[in-house]
Structure formats: structure tokens, C-alpha cells
Design a protein around this motif. Sequence first.
Motif, PDB file in Angstrom:
ATOM      1  N   PHE A  53       0.815  -1.214   0.000  1.00 49.39           N
ATOM      2  CA  PHE A  53       0.000   0.000   0.000  1.00 49.39           C
ATOM      3  C   PHE A  53       0.853   1.271   0.000  1.00 49.39           C
ATOM      4  O   PHE A  53       0.442   2.282  -0.572  1.00 49.39           O
ATOM      5  N   ILE A  54       2.020   1.223   0.593  1.00 50.13           N
ATOM      6  CA  ILE A  54       2.931   2.360   0.489  1.00 50.13           C
ATOM      7  C   ILE A  54       3.356   2.534  -0.966  1.00 50.13           C
ATOM      8  O   ILE A  54       3.359   3.650  -1.494  1.00 50.13           O
ATOM      9  N   ASN A  55       3.683   1.427  -1.621  1.00 52.40           N
ATOM     10  CA  ASN A  55       4.052   1.502  -3.032  1.00 52.40           C
ATOM     11  C   ASN A  55       2.880   2.003  -3.873  1.00 52.40           C
ATOM     12  O   ASN A  55       3.055   2.824  -4.775  1.00 52.40           O
ATOM     13  N   LEU A  56       1.657   1.535  -3.570  1.00 58.44           N
ATOM     14  CA  LEU A  56       0.473   2.009  -4.284  1.00 58.44           C
ATOM     15  C   LEU A  56       0.291   3.513  -4.080  1.00 58.44           C
ATOM     16  O   LEU A  56       0.059   4.252  -5.042  1.00 58.44           O
ATOM     17  N   SER A  57       0.396   3.974  -2.853  1.00 56.58           N
ATOM     18  CA  SER A  57       0.256   5.411  -2.569  1.00 56.58           C
ATOM     19  C   SER A  57       1.301   6.207  -3.332  1.00 56.58           C
ATOM     20  O   SER A  57       0.987   7.243  -3.941  1.00 56.58           O
ATOM     21  N   TYR A  58       2.518   5.748  -3.298  1.00 57.21           N
ATOM     22  CA  TYR A  58       3.601   6.428  -4.009  1.00 57.21           C
ATOM     23  C   TYR A  58       3.319   6.435  -5.513  1.00 57.21           C
ATOM     24  O   TYR A  58       3.485   7.454  -6.187  1.00 57.21           O
ATOM     25  N   PHE A  59       2.873   5.296  -6.029  1.00 57.51           N
ATOM     26  CA  PHE A  59       2.548   5.192  -7.453  1.00 57.51           C
ATOM     27  C   PHE A  59       1.450   6.182  -7.839  1.00 57.51           C
ATOM     28  O   PHE A  59       1.544   6.867  -8.861  1.00 57.51           O
ATOM     29  N   LEU A  60       0.412   6.267  -7.026  1.00 57.61           N
ATOM     30  CA  LEU A  60      -0.689   7.190  -7.326  1.00 57.61           C
ATOM     31  C   LEU A  60      -0.236   8.644  -7.304  1.00 57.61           C
ATOM     32  O   LEU A  60      -0.747   9.474  -8.056  1.00 57.61           O
ATOM     33  N   MET A  61       0.729   8.949  -6.458  1.00 60.25           N
ATOM     34  CA  MET A  61       1.210  10.329  -6.367  1.00 60.25           C
ATOM     35  C   MET A  61       2.274  10.660  -7.423  1.00 60.25           C
ATOM     36  O   MET A  61       2.397  11.800  -7.841  1.00 60.25           O
ATOM     37  N   ASN A  62       3.049   9.658  -7.859  1.00 63.07           N
ATOM     38  CA  ASN A  62       4.197   9.929  -8.720  1.00 63.07           C
ATOM     39  C   ASN A  62       4.185   9.211 -10.067  1.00 63.07           C
ATOM     40  O   ASN A  62       5.040   9.480 -10.905  1.00 63.07           O
ATOM     41  N   GLY A  63       3.269   8.269 -10.248  1.00 59.39           N
ATOM     42  CA  GLY A  63       3.197   7.559 -11.520  1.00 59.39           C
ATOM     43  C   GLY A  63       4.264   6.508 -11.725  1.00 59.39           C
ATOM     44  O   GLY A  63       4.458   6.031 -12.848  1.00 59.39           O
TER      45      GLY A  63
END
Length: 178
Positions: A53-63
Motif C-alpha cells: 500500500f505504500i508503493n500504491l500510494s507512491y505510485f498514485l502520487m508519482n506515476g
Amino acid sequence: MENKKLEFKLIKNYILKKYGSDLVFKKNNEGKIIIENKEINTIFFNMHKYLYFINLSYFLMNGEDLFDEEFRAYKNGSYLMALKQSGLYSNEQEFEKINESTKFIIEKTMDKLKSLSSAELMEMNHTEIAWTKAKNFDYSFQTTISLKEMKERIVQMPMYKRYLNSLELPVESSILNV
């Protein structure tokens, strides 16, 4: 601003250092859960979900993904093979490599997740679209969960805006602001 990918071990150790006392015995005095008649350390089981979920959050914010290691689809949710191979504890402590915006994403995500039980984390993981797509598998850890492959679909799904809002992360600064 170019983001350099980090080693997942550094993120894992940052979580353990910052939240360790909140995580180890959460929801279970012995710090263990039973899955398929196997006793598993709660923090180890949950760490796979925290990192996902940290990776998902980061992905959503940074692509892009926060780290290179791949998650695999497993019937109990996302599973990071590299975590199984490296174990829960390692020496990576160079937290200055984690920039402030990344720490902000980690902390906002963990503030939401740290109070969830293993079952709640697993259920939350099971509703996530990339895991759902990847779950056409045989539970042999062969199916990779790819957020990049799902990006076009992810940006169209309202659940991800709700997810960022629940973390109090700015949707207007994310890849979802299209």
C-alpha cells in the motif's frame, strides 16, 4: 523532480523504526496469526501489505513504483518475494536517502494502516484492482502484480481518489488529477 527508486529494505526498516512498537503485538497479544493452520508472525504478514500500500500510494502520487522489487499475487494478498528472502530485519538505516515527500506518503499511509488487523489488511488488499486482476493465478507466486500495466485503468477508477482522500494525500497532485 526526479525520484530515485529506493530499496524496499530501507522502507521496511523505516516502518519498523517509526512504527515498530505500534505494530508487533497489534490485535493479538502473542503477535501471531494462524493462516492455513500455520502460525505466522503478524508483523511479517502485515509488512507485505504495508509495503504494497505504500508503493500504491507512491505510485498514485508519482506515476511510478517506489522500489524495483515485484509483488506477487497470493490468495492472502500481495506478497513481496524479496521480503521473504531477506527476512524482516536488516541493517539498512540510511533514512536520509528517503526524501521528505516520500516520508510524507509513507507516514500518511502507515497512519491509516497501522491500526488495521491482518484480516482487515488482507480484505483491503483483496479489493485493490491490480491484485484482483492478478488473482487469476494458481497460488504459486508466479503472477506479478503490476501497477504500471494497470495505470490507464487505475486513473479512471473513483476508488483510488477515495483511497488518497482517506490518507489525506492531495488528489490534485496525483496521477488521478486528469
